[in-house]
Scaffold this motif. Sequence first.
Motif, PDB file in Angstrom:
ATOM      1  N   ASP A 215      -1.216 141.746   3.987  1.00  0.00           N
ATOM      2  CA  ASP A 215      -0.938 140.317   3.807  1.00  0.00           C
ATOM      3  C   ASP A 215      -2.230 139.554   4.041  1.00  0.00           C
ATOM      4  O   ASP A 215      -2.972 139.853   4.986  1.00  0.00           O
ATOM      5  N   TYR A 216      -2.483 138.566   3.187  1.00  0.00           N
ATOM      6  CA  TYR A 216      -3.692 137.760   3.342  1.00  0.00           C
ATOM      7  C   TYR A 216      -3.318 136.286   3.225  1.00  0.00           C
ATOM      8  O   TYR A 216      -2.790 135.841   2.204  1.00  0.00           O
ATOM      9  N   GLN A 217      -3.566 135.529   4.307  1.00  0.00           N
ATOM     10  CA  GLN A 217      -3.235 134.115   4.338  1.00  0.00           C
ATOM     11  C   GLN A 217      -4.390 133.290   3.770  1.00  0.00           C
ATOM     12  O   GLN A 217      -5.526 133.390   4.234  1.00  0.00           O
ATOM     13  N   THR A 218      -4.099 132.489   2.745  1.00  0.00           N
ATOM     14  CA  THR A 218      -5.094 131.618   2.115  1.00  0.00           C
ATOM     15  C   THR A 218      -4.617 130.174   2.174  1.00  0.00           C
ATOM     16  O   THR A 218      -3.491 129.887   2.580  1.00  0.00           O
ATOM     17  N   SER A 219      -5.456 129.274   1.725  1.00  0.00           N
ATOM     18  CA  SER A 219      -5.077 127.860   1.704  1.00  0.00           C
ATOM     19  C   SER A 219      -4.015 127.565   0.656  1.00  0.00           C
ATOM     20  O   SER A 219      -3.335 126.544   0.715  1.00  0.00           O
ATOM     21  N   PHE A 220      -3.850 128.452  -0.320  1.00  0.00           N
ATOM     22  CA  PHE A 220      -2.836 128.242  -1.358  1.00  0.00           C
ATOM     23  C   PHE A 220      -1.663 129.213  -1.206  1.00  0.00           C
ATOM     24  O   PHE A 220      -0.928 129.454  -2.160  1.00  0.00           O
ATOM     25  N   GLY A 221      -1.467 129.763  -0.003  1.00  0.00           N
ATOM     26  CA  GLY A 221      -0.291 130.561   0.243  1.00  0.00           C
ATOM     27  C   GLY A 221      -0.601 131.940   0.791  1.00  0.00           C
ATOM     28  O   GLY A 221      -1.771 132.328   0.967  1.00  0.00           O
ATOM     29  N   LEU A 222       0.452 132.677   1.065  1.00  0.00           N
ATOM     30  CA  LEU A 222       0.351 134.044   1.581  1.00  0.00           C
ATOM     31  C   LEU A 222       0.400 135.016   0.415  1.00  0.00           C
ATOM     32  O   LEU A 222       1.331 135.006  -0.392  1.00  0.00           O
ATOM     33  N   LEU A 223      -0.624 135.872   0.332  1.00  0.00           N
ATOM     34  CA  LEU A 223      -0.673 136.901  -0.703  1.00  0.00           C
ATOM     35  C   LEU A 223      -0.271 138.240  -0.086  1.00  0.00           C
ATOM     36  O   LEU A 223      -0.707 138.582   1.019  1.00  0.00           O
ATOM     37  N   ARG A 224       0.555 139.004  -0.813  1.00  0.00           N
ATOM     38  CA  ARG A 224       1.042 140.284  -0.298  1.00  0.00           C
ATOM     39  C   ARG A 224       0.812 141.379  -1.332  1.00  0.00           C
ATOM     40  O   ARG A 224       0.983 141.165  -2.532  1.00  0.00           O
ATOM     41  N   ALA A 225       0.455 142.563  -0.848  1.00  0.00           N
ATOM     42  CA  ALA A 225       0.337 143.742  -1.706  1.00  0.00           C
ATOM     43  C   ALA A 225       0.929 144.923  -0.954  1.00  0.00           C
ATOM     44  O   ALA A 225       0.765 145.035   0.273  1.00  0.00           O
ATOM     45  N   GLN A 226       1.619 145.796  -1.683  1.00  0.00           N
ATOM     46  CA  GLN A 226       2.323 146.896  -1.019  1.00  0.00           C
ATOM     47  C   GLN A 226       2.453 148.081  -1.960  1.00  0.00           C
ATOM     48  O   GLN A 226       2.664 147.923  -3.164  1.00  0.00           O
ATOM     49  N   PHE A 227       2.324 149.257  -1.386  1.00  0.00           N
ATOM     50  CA  PHE A 227       2.591 150.499  -2.113  1.00  0.00           C
ATOM     51  C   PHE A 227       3.357 151.429  -1.189  1.00  0.00           C
ATOM     52  O   PHE A 227       2.979 151.604  -0.027  1.00  0.00           O
TER      53      PHE A 227
END
Length: 594
Positions: A215-227
């Motif tokens: 999970d990566y928190q940015t100014s334009f929202g939380l980005l998620r990547a999963q495998f």
Amino acid sequence: MFKPALAAVLVASCFSANAENIEHISIYANRTATPQQDVLASVTVLERDDIVARQANDLPALLAQLPGINLSRDGGRGQNSGLYIRGGNTGHSLVVIDGVRSGSATLGYKTLSMLPLELIERIEVVRGPRAAWYGADALSGVIAITTRKAQGVELNANVGSYGQFGADVSVSRQIDDLAVRATAGYSQADGFNVRKDLDPDRDGYDQRFAKLAADYQTSFGLLRAQFDVNSGFYQFDTGWGNEDQADTLNRTYLLGWEHQSGQWQHQAQLSRILDDDTIYGPQSRSPFVTERDEFNYQTGTAITDNLSWLGGVNWYSENVGRSGVNYVEDSRINRALFTGLNFKQDSVQLDGSVRRDLTTQYGGNNTWQLAAGYWFTDAWQLRISRGAAFKAPTFNDLYYPGQGNSNPDLAPERTLADEVAISYRVANGSVQLAWFENDIDNLIQLDENYTPQNIEQAKISGIELVVQVDVAGTRQNFAYSWIDTENTLTGQRLARRPENTVNWRGSYELNKWTIFITADYQSATYQGADWLSGNDLPLAPSHTLWGVGGSYTLTQALTLRAKVDNVFDKKYYTSHSYSAAGANFGISINYTPQ
């Protein structure tokens, strides 16, 4: 025999107003986080601590402990199991994993026996139709699973009866705005002979699983990547053909985005799954492969202090072209729009949602859900609901090759469901009594030529009593279900749905010790008709299974757990001619460095 009335009295007598209230949040009932008491539906939520404390052998065994769920098993862990929410077929329950529609498009449902509990963080079961939010297959309910979200480092190992052994490790790391988590594990068992009239062997399983997420928190929202990946092997016995082993492989790739902008909440998710089940024998191999790409976007806002709105789009494509069977058609696309409103003022709450699905094979389907709730006091609530849902025909039903093996003109199965419930909640417990009724049309059944047809209708009605009480270090969970099922064309009950079911679990905490006792009762159960003769099979006898277990905190970082299921070695079965596990034990150890 288990006495449900006596158990209910014992549990209800424990109510007290002087206990801490632990609030559960429903995420999937309305597609948005909602306190469970504000959801106008029957919902059960298990967090990670609840899952671990119950020490279930596998996911089907865990779900069978919950209200409104019955289970039939063709053996033990790894073998096929049928799961019936409120009397619906196995394929009438939609399984959602991390928000992703899961399961085989050839079978029409998700097999749960090889989904490891070690990978599960949270389970939410919504009983009753939810197609107005999720589309096809959510006729009887939704099983929503959230995979592990480890905090720090955690090590687990377990051993048990029938050669059971497993181990897993979870780690996580926070680096500024980036959170990385990983889980990996292995599990196996030699099993037992599930059909003594067939192969004189033991039917076991072997599996490996892993998950990597960030999970990566940015100014334009939380980005998620999963495998995540889950692969394995299991053995089974069958009277049809000589294929009695299977390899399984499940992979999921997921990208997500969440953002709060003022009063508006946005979520988007793109996923790809592979569901591969390859059955084989001495001289044959039959792979059944589903590839599904899915995109979800939803947004919601509070229109006023009392009125909120949510809407979105859902698109998915299913492909079975890599299967060993040359299906007449091997892909389809579904496109959908959904929207809903929630109104709450003083003692009144209203919910409404609607969805439109367009599928390349069988056109458009409209589903809807309406619900109303009224609080007489802060503790007492009455709610009513009605909803429409549908079940999409499978690729096997529609396109399996060979004359008479499939029917491309099949229509979706449909249901109209009602529910009335009254609930009582205080700080340390709750009681809910619910009545429900489902009328199902266009049920797909094989005719005399073994061709699938929309030839059956069914009516299912029932009552659920669910009680939970926490007082003086004890927790009591009690559930009783009465279900009346009928094939309205034949007058016969639906197979493998017991009329009466009782689940009771009592636990007690004292210093470093926690102990629990369980009792699970099923009345005699109709098993259906013999495929060859057409005569009714014998009823599966009623049975009560007792279990006992506990845990001991050795140190702040080390916990030992042990349990025994089927303590009195009861001989029983839930699927005709298939053996069930006898008395069996399990021991596990957890290490979580502080």
